[in-house]
Motif scaffolding. Sequence first.
Motif, PDB file in Angstrom:
ATOM      1  N   ALA A 271       0.756  -1.064  -0.218  1.00  0.00           N
ATOM      2  CA  ALA A 271      -0.050   0.018   0.060  1.00  0.00           C
ATOM      3  C   ALA A 271       1.058   1.265   0.002  1.00  0.00           C
ATOM      4  CB  ALA A 271      -0.826  -0.028   1.166  1.00  0.00           C
ATOM      5  N   PRO A 272       0.270   2.293  -0.269  1.00  0.00           N
ATOM      6  CA  PRO A 272       1.230   3.502  -0.332  1.00  0.00           C
ATOM      7  C   PRO A 272       1.609   3.873   1.069  1.00  0.00           C
ATOM      8  CG  PRO A 272      -0.620   4.046  -1.660  1.00  0.00           C
ATOM      9  CD  PRO A 272      -0.830   2.747  -0.938  1.00  0.00           C
ATOM     10  N   PHE A 273       1.168   3.565   2.024  1.00  0.00           N
ATOM     11  CA  PHE A 273       1.685   3.940   3.578  1.00  0.00           C
ATOM     12  C   PHE A 273       0.874   2.633   4.404  1.00  0.00           C
ATOM     13  CE2 PHE A 273      -2.161   6.220   2.167  1.00  0.00           C
ATOM     14  CZ  PHE A 273      -3.143   5.968   3.114  1.00  0.00           C
ATOM     15  N   SER A 274       1.529   2.539   5.675  1.00  0.00           N
ATOM     16  CA  SER A 274       1.118   1.356   6.273  1.00  0.00           C
ATOM     17  C   SER A 274      -0.487   1.753   6.907  1.00  0.00           C
ATOM     18  CB  SER A 274       2.103   1.046   7.710  1.00  0.00           C
ATOM     19  OG  SER A 274       3.244   0.681   6.950  1.00  0.00           O
ATOM     20  N   LEU A 275      -1.260   0.785   6.877  1.00  0.00           N
ATOM     21  CA  LEU A 275      -2.486   1.233   7.529  1.00  0.00           C
ATOM     22  C   LEU A 275      -3.170  -0.203   7.824  1.00  0.00           C
ATOM     23  CD1 LEU A 275      -5.087   0.248   5.323  1.00  0.00           C
ATOM     24  CD2 LEU A 275      -3.607   1.880   4.061  1.00  0.00           C
ATOM     25  N   ILE A 276      -4.103  -0.021   8.759  1.00  0.00           N
ATOM     26  CA  ILE A 276      -4.844  -1.213   9.223  1.00  0.00           C
ATOM     27  C   ILE A 276      -6.373  -1.242   8.624  1.00  0.00           C
ATOM     28  CG2 ILE A 276      -5.892  -2.674  11.198  1.00  0.00           C
ATOM     29  CD1 ILE A 276      -3.495  -1.361  12.846  1.00  0.00           C
ATOM     30  N   GLU A 277      -6.848  -2.154   7.697  1.00  0.00           N
ATOM     31  CA  GLU A 277      -8.191  -2.147   7.179  1.00  0.00           C
ATOM     32  C   GLU A 277      -9.150  -2.682   8.077  1.00  0.00           C
ATOM     33  OE1 GLU A 277      -8.769  -4.311   3.569  1.00  0.00           O
ATOM     34  OE2 GLU A 277      -7.550  -3.238   2.515  1.00  0.00           O
ATOM     35  N   PHE A 278     -10.063  -1.930   8.549  1.00  0.00           N
ATOM     36  CA  PHE A 278     -10.880  -2.282   9.766  1.00  0.00           C
ATOM     37  C   PHE A 278     -12.124  -2.000   9.042  1.00  0.00           C
ATOM     38  CE2 PHE A 278     -13.247  -1.666  13.644  1.00  0.00           C
ATOM     39  CZ  PHE A 278     -12.696  -2.359  14.495  1.00  0.00           C
ATOM     40  N   TRP A 279     -12.963  -3.266   8.971  1.00  0.00           N
ATOM     41  CA  TRP A 279     -14.278  -3.207   8.206  1.00  0.00           C
ATOM     42  C   TRP A 279     -15.373  -3.273   9.186  1.00  0.00           C
ATOM     43  CZ3 TRP A 279     -15.126  -2.842   3.050  1.00  0.00           C
ATOM     44  CH2 TRP A 279     -13.800  -2.673   2.490  1.00  0.00           C
ATOM     45  N   VAL A 280     -15.802  -2.153   9.520  1.00  0.00           N
ATOM     46  CA  VAL A 280     -17.189  -1.987  10.591  1.00  0.00           C
ATOM     47  C   VAL A 280     -18.229  -2.694   9.970  1.00  0.00           C
ATOM     48  CG1 VAL A 280     -18.529  -0.369  11.647  1.00  0.00           C
ATOM     49  CG2 VAL A 280     -16.261   0.247  11.631  1.00  0.00           C
ATOM     50  N   GLU A 281     -18.556  -3.964  10.662  1.00  0.00           N
ATOM     51  CA  GLU A 281     -19.742  -4.487  10.401  1.00  0.00           C
ATOM     52  C   GLU A 281     -19.746  -5.430   9.178  1.00  0.00           C
ATOM     53  OE1 GLU A 281     -23.659  -2.794  12.532  1.00  0.00           O
ATOM     54  OE2 GLU A 281     -23.327  -2.112  10.746  1.00  0.00           O
ATOM     55  N   ASN A 282     -18.200  -5.550   8.632  1.00  0.00           N
ATOM     56  CA  ASN A 282     -17.711  -6.058   7.430  1.00  0.00           C
ATOM     57  C   ASN A 282     -18.444  -5.371   6.402  1.00  0.00           C
ATOM     58  OD1 ASN A 282     -16.091  -7.930   8.673  1.00  0.00           O
ATOM     59  ND2 ASN A 282     -17.958  -9.168   9.277  1.00  0.00           N
ATOM     60  N   ARG A 283     -18.564  -3.844   6.375  1.00  0.00           N
ATOM     61  CA  ARG A 283     -19.211  -3.093   5.196  1.00  0.00           C
ATOM     62  C   ARG A 283     -18.651  -1.929   5.118  1.00  0.00           C
ATOM     63  NH1 ARG A 283     -23.646  -0.160   7.422  1.00  0.00           N
ATOM     64  NH2 ARG A 283     -24.620   0.004   5.266  1.00  0.00           N
ATOM     65  N   ILE A 284     -18.051  -1.239   6.052  1.00  0.00           N
ATOM     66  CA  ILE A 284     -17.829   0.064   6.105  1.00  0.00           C
ATOM     67  C   ILE A 284     -16.053   0.084   6.266  1.00  0.00           C
ATOM     68  CG2 ILE A 284     -17.958   2.433   6.840  1.00  0.00           C
ATOM     69  CD1 ILE A 284     -20.647   1.533   7.777  1.00  0.00           C
ATOM     70  N   LEU A 285     -15.343   0.513   5.410  1.00  0.00           N
ATOM     71  CA  LEU A 285     -13.834   0.563   5.607  1.00  0.00           C
ATOM     72  C   LEU A 285     -13.503   1.757   6.215  1.00  0.00           C
ATOM     73  CD1 LEU A 285     -11.034  -0.683   5.093  1.00  0.00           C
ATOM     74  CD2 LEU A 285     -11.119   0.581   2.793  1.00  0.00           C
ATOM     75  N   PHE A 286     -12.420   1.495   7.435  1.00  0.00           N
ATOM     76  CA  PHE A 286     -11.810   2.294   8.035  1.00  0.00           C
ATOM     77  C   PHE A 286     -10.371   2.147   7.641  1.00  0.00           C
ATOM     78  CE2 PHE A 286     -15.776   3.610  10.149  1.00  0.00           C
ATOM     79  CZ  PHE A 286     -15.413   5.093  10.451  1.00  0.00           C
ATOM     80  N   GLU A 287      -9.557   2.904   7.417  1.00  0.00           N
ATOM     81  CA  GLU A 287      -8.088   2.883   7.588  1.00  0.00           C
ATOM     82  C   GLU A 287      -7.505   3.410   8.690  1.00  0.00           C
ATOM     83  OE1 GLU A 287      -7.317   2.740   2.422  1.00  0.00           O
ATOM     84  OE2 GLU A 287      -6.906   4.661   3.627  1.00  0.00           O
ATOM     85  N   PHE A 288      -7.250   2.703   9.627  1.00  0.00           N
ATOM     86  CA  PHE A 288      -6.707   3.099  10.946  1.00  0.00           C
ATOM     87  C   PHE A 288      -5.361   3.114  10.774  1.00  0.00           C
ATOM     88  CE2 PHE A 288     -10.745   1.531  13.116  1.00  0.00           C
ATOM     89  CZ  PHE A 288     -11.291   2.884  13.150  1.00  0.00           C
ATOM     90  N   MET A 289      -4.675   4.089  11.537  1.00  0.00           N
ATOM     91  CA  MET A 289      -3.206   4.305  11.629  1.00  0.00           C
ATOM     92  C   MET A 289      -2.736   4.754  12.978  1.00  0.00           C
ATOM     93  SD  MET A 289      -2.523   6.582   8.221  1.00  0.00           S
ATOM     94  CE  MET A 289      -3.805   7.507   8.236  1.00  0.00           C
ATOM     95  N   PRO A 290      -2.171   3.644  13.698  1.00  0.00           N
ATOM     96  CA  PRO A 290      -1.630   3.929  14.957  1.00  0.00           C
ATOM     97  C   PRO A 290      -0.509   4.879  14.797  1.00  0.00           C
ATOM     98  CG  PRO A 290      -1.497   1.584  14.427  1.00  0.00           C
ATOM     99  CD  PRO A 290      -1.998   2.560  13.211  1.00  0.00           C
ATOM    100  N   PRO A 291      -0.134   5.425  16.076  1.00  0.00           N
ATOM    101  CA  PRO A 291       0.916   6.546  16.282  1.00  0.00           C
ATOM    102  C   PRO A 291       2.189   6.098  15.201  1.00  0.00           C
ATOM    103  CG  PRO A 291       0.060   6.439  18.110  1.00  0.00           C
ATOM    104  CD  PRO A 291      -0.533   5.172  17.407  1.00  0.00           C
ATOM    105  N   GLU A 292       2.568   4.949  15.141  1.00  0.00           N
ATOM    106  CA  GLU A 292       3.598   4.695  14.300  1.00  0.00           C
ATOM    107  C   GLU A 292       3.563   4.685  12.907  1.00  0.00           C
ATOM    108  OE1 GLU A 292       2.153   0.545  15.630  1.00  0.00           O
ATOM    109  OE2 GLU A 292       2.425   2.612  16.584  1.00  0.00           O
ATOM    110  N   PHE A 293       2.323   4.627  12.461  1.00  0.00           N
ATOM    111  CA  PHE A 293       1.924   4.524  10.911  1.00  0.00           C
ATOM    112  C   PHE A 293       1.835   5.923  10.555  1.00  0.00           C
ATOM    113  CE2 PHE A 293      -0.154   0.113  10.464  1.00  0.00           C
ATOM    114  CZ  PHE A 293       1.074  -0.499  11.263  1.00  0.00           C
ATOM    115  N   THR A 294       1.417   6.873  11.153  1.00  0.00           N
ATOM    116  CA  THR A 294       1.007   8.303  10.891  1.00  0.00           C
ATOM    117  C   THR A 294       2.144   9.147  10.157  1.00  0.00           C
ATOM    118  OG1 THR A 294      -0.859   8.427  12.570  1.00  0.00           O
ATOM    119  CG2 THR A 294       0.245  10.468  11.670  1.00  0.00           C
ATOM    120  N   PRO A 295       3.366   9.267  10.520  1.00  0.00           N
ATOM    121  CA  PRO A 295       4.207   9.733   9.913  1.00  0.00           C
ATOM    122  C   PRO A 295       4.420   9.269   8.418  1.00  0.00           C
ATOM    123  CG  PRO A 295       5.230   9.061  11.955  1.00  0.00           C
ATOM    124  CD  PRO A 295       3.699   8.591  11.769  1.00  0.00           C
TER     125      PRO A 295
END
Length: 167
Positions: free
Chosen positions: A119-143
Amino acid sequence: MIHHISLAKPLGTRIDARDPLRVAGVLAKIWNGKVYKFLVSDSYIVIPFDEYGTHVVVFKEGDVWSPSTEIEPAKVIQATPTKLVAIHAAVSVPTTQQQIEQIGQQEGWRVLTRKQGDAPFSLIEFWVENRILFEFMPPEFTPQYLEIMELESIEQMLGQHLESVPA
């Protein structure tokens, strides 16, 4: 902080959910935020109380904003719910990769950690109710994300910006 929201149509910072209170509670865990009843029946607002005023409203499935007349404000109406949605959001969160993965597993929702390179940057695909995508970035991923969003990096990845957008 919400870094971007990609929309198929103007929706603002809101999502709909089959179980809005459950979804709001999960998002609050990930953001270290609080859940409140929102101004619309069966909807909730999640607020992490960060310096940016970040918040997300979770409506019940099928609720959408609708324009009203010239003198009346917008209103929420019930529309036909969809299984998947054309929205995703990239969000920096204070929780760790492991905490996010654990929360997703507890909910039975798809969670996939993607590292820079696939991916262009590190992220965590988090699928709310397995239908809505959030790309969460913990502090070490944000830079990495912030570096990618610089002009040089964007133009290298996407090419030159468009001078004008046809109406």
